[in-house]
Design an enzyme around this catalytic site. Structure first.
Site, mmCIF file in Angstrom:
data_model
loop_
_atom_site.group_PDB
_atom_site.id
_atom_site.type_symbol
_atom_site.label_atom_id
_atom_site.label_comp_id
_atom_site.label_asym_id
_atom_site.label_seq_id
_atom_site.Cartn_x
_atom_site.Cartn_y
_atom_site.Cartn_z
ATOM 1 N N HIS A 93 1.193 6.223 4.399
ATOM 2 C CA HIS A 93 1.074 4.969 4.704
ATOM 3 C C HIS A 93 0.469 4.615 5.947
ATOM 4 O O HIS A 93 -0.136 3.551 6.048
ATOM 5 C CB HIS A 93 2.306 4.155 4.457
ATOM 6 C CG HIS A 93 2.787 4.029 2.836
ATOM 7 N ND1 HIS A 93 2.872 2.825 2.337
ATOM 8 C CD2 HIS A 93 2.875 4.980 2.012
ATOM 9 C CE1 HIS A 93 3.015 3.002 1.068
ATOM 10 N NE2 HIS A 93 3.079 4.265 0.861
ATOM 11 N N ASP B 119 2.739 -3.540 5.996
ATOM 12 C CA ASP B 119 2.766 -2.781 4.611
ATOM 13 C C ASP B 119 3.258 -3.493 3.615
ATOM 14 O O ASP B 119 4.340 -4.261 4.014
ATOM 15 C CB ASP B 119 3.100 -1.374 4.754
ATOM 16 C CG ASP B 119 3.022 -0.371 3.809
ATOM 17 O OD1 ASP B 119 3.329 -0.726 2.597
ATOM 18 O OD2 ASP B 119 2.520 0.577 4.075
#
Length: 444
Positions: free
Chosen positions: A17, A119
């Site tokens: 990520h 995110d």
């Protein structure tokens, strides 16, 4: 010039990520006005990995790193699954750990935070942005297919109780298997899995965002794009911007240049996934049987699973490296097939350069991405039953490099490459969406 905008960047500090998030921030920083500052909030361990300087990025003076507590008590001893335990502890520490670090950044810069770029997994940022009165822009670092699956969790769970076991009514996912292709978290009851609960909360909160940014391009999944756009205030596919990245020199690239076009089997499973020893042996034996030139990116500690003498016996046509510049490898024109774990970054890079795939999924969205490669885009294959065996891997490699379906698969991969290149051209869909994103982030 004093900063006029202060964008807080909140990545999810696990797995793959942080990398696409940091790449996005660097791209925005290169395009934004000089008086826009970025504060990158991540765990000390992640910041140490991604920032060479003590507190910032040597390439971008307007990006500064700040550490947030990872939630792990001092002297804690892990048991069971350390990675899941780390994720759970980190999430339990949020959003308080981010709020403390954001306060530090505001005091440091003298400028209040004007936007949250996070995110998408950090769904609590919807409340945090509302609390401080700023826009929330979540970034879905995977593809639109997995975003659609998680947004349609309730519908898929209902379908799972029927006899068909196929996704039929969700645009762009038709014909996929519920049991085999959907992310595991979609099928779990939220009470059974903290990650399933997290992703369900993501689906519930994303419509609150000022804009939802996706690491893909519209033309890859047009039916999904049409379905998702009305669900959000703004739905912005902004990739694959790696197509505009500079090329670098590397030892394995020099080796690649000596190979025939579209002849090399490139193997890479990312930084997290490694096949079990029996599958490593099967894959190695398949490569030795095919005798096609191969480039295998394999960490040194994983080489112990290879058959005795494999490296020496294949030295005439194979090359093992501990790390490969993947985008440059795929862009070289020498790779005929990419053997991958089906992680989104690898899939997106491969199709962006017109390289067919053989996917061996491990977890998360790997299975769904692999199914899209084989069923929807027809640009590659999944290994049979999701496990490397010598005979089936030999069949898959030969099929893509020289079999009857090779031409069709390669043509489909090249078609996707063309769509990706058009998306990032000055007036392409991703280029236009990126400019729209800049306006959202820097608007006073």
């Amino acid at each position: 010039m004093p900063p006029s905008s202060h964008i807080a960047v909140l990545p999810f500090p696990f797995g793959s990520h942080p990398v696409p998030m940091l790449n996005l921030v660097k791209r925005i920083a290169a395009s934004a006005p000089a008086n826009v500052n970025f504060s990158f909030f991540c765990t000390p361990e992640s910041n140490k990995t991604y920032f060479s300087g003590a507190k910032g990025d040597e390439e971008f003076a307007n990006i500064k790193a700040y550490s947030v507590w990872d939630g792990i008590p001092r002297d804690h001893v892990f048991s069971g699954n350390p990675q899941l335990e780390r994720i759970g502890m980190f999430l339990n520490a949020t959003p308080g750990n981010f709020e403390l670090a954001m306060k530090e950044a505001e005091e440091d810069t003298g400028v209040k935070i004007s936007c949250l770029l996070t995110d998408a997994f950090l769904w609590f940022a919807a409340d945090l942005a509302e609390k401080i009165g700023v826009p929330w822009v979540p970034y879905w670092t995977s593809g639109s297919c997995s975003l659609s699956a998680h947004l349609c969790t309730d519908e898929i769970r209902k379908l799972a109780t029927t006899t068909g076991k196929r996704v039929e009514m969700i645009p762009g996912l038709e014909g996929l298997s519920i049991d085999d292709d959907m992310p595991r978290e979609v099928l779990l009851d939220d009470e059974q899995s903290p990650l399933a609960l997290l992703l369900h909360n993501v689906a519930l909160n994303l419509p609150r965002a000022t804009a939802v940014v996706v690491n893909s391009f519209e033309e890859l999944d047009p039916a999904i794009t049409l379905d998702l756009k009305p669900r959000f205030k703004k739905y912005l596919n902004i990739s694959p911007f790696h197509l505009m990245a500079a090329q670098h020199s590397d030892e394995c690239l020099d080796w690649l240049r000596k190979q025939d076009d579209a002849s090399v089997v490139y193997i890479g499973f990312g930084s997290v996934s490694i096949p079990p020893p029996n599958e490593m042996v099967a894959l190695a034996e398949a490569l030795e049987t095919c005798k096609s030139p191969f480039l295998w990116s394999l960490r040194d500690h994983a080489r112990k699973s290879l058959p005795d003498g494999f490296v020496d016996r294949t030295s005439g046509y194979g090359k093992l490296v501990s790390w490969a510049p993947q985008m440059e490898v795929l862009a070289s024109g020498k790779v005929g097939v990419f053997v991958s774990h089906g992680g989104w970054n690898s899939v997106l890079e491969s199709i962006s350069y017109g390289v067919p795939l053989i996917c061996r999924p491990f977890f998360g969205d790997h299975g769904l991405n692999s199914a899209m490669v084989e069923v929807q885009w027809r640009a590659g294959l999944r290994v049979k039953d999701g496990i490397f065996t010598k005979n089936e891997t030999v069949k898959a490699i030969k099929l893509i490099l020289s079999g009857e379906k090779a031409k069709e698969i390669r043509e489909n991969a090249q078609l996707l490459k063309g769509l990706a290149i058009n998306a990032v051209k000055p007036n392409g869909s991703s280029a236009r969406n990126f400019q729209d994103l800049l306006k959202v982030l820097t608007k006073s």
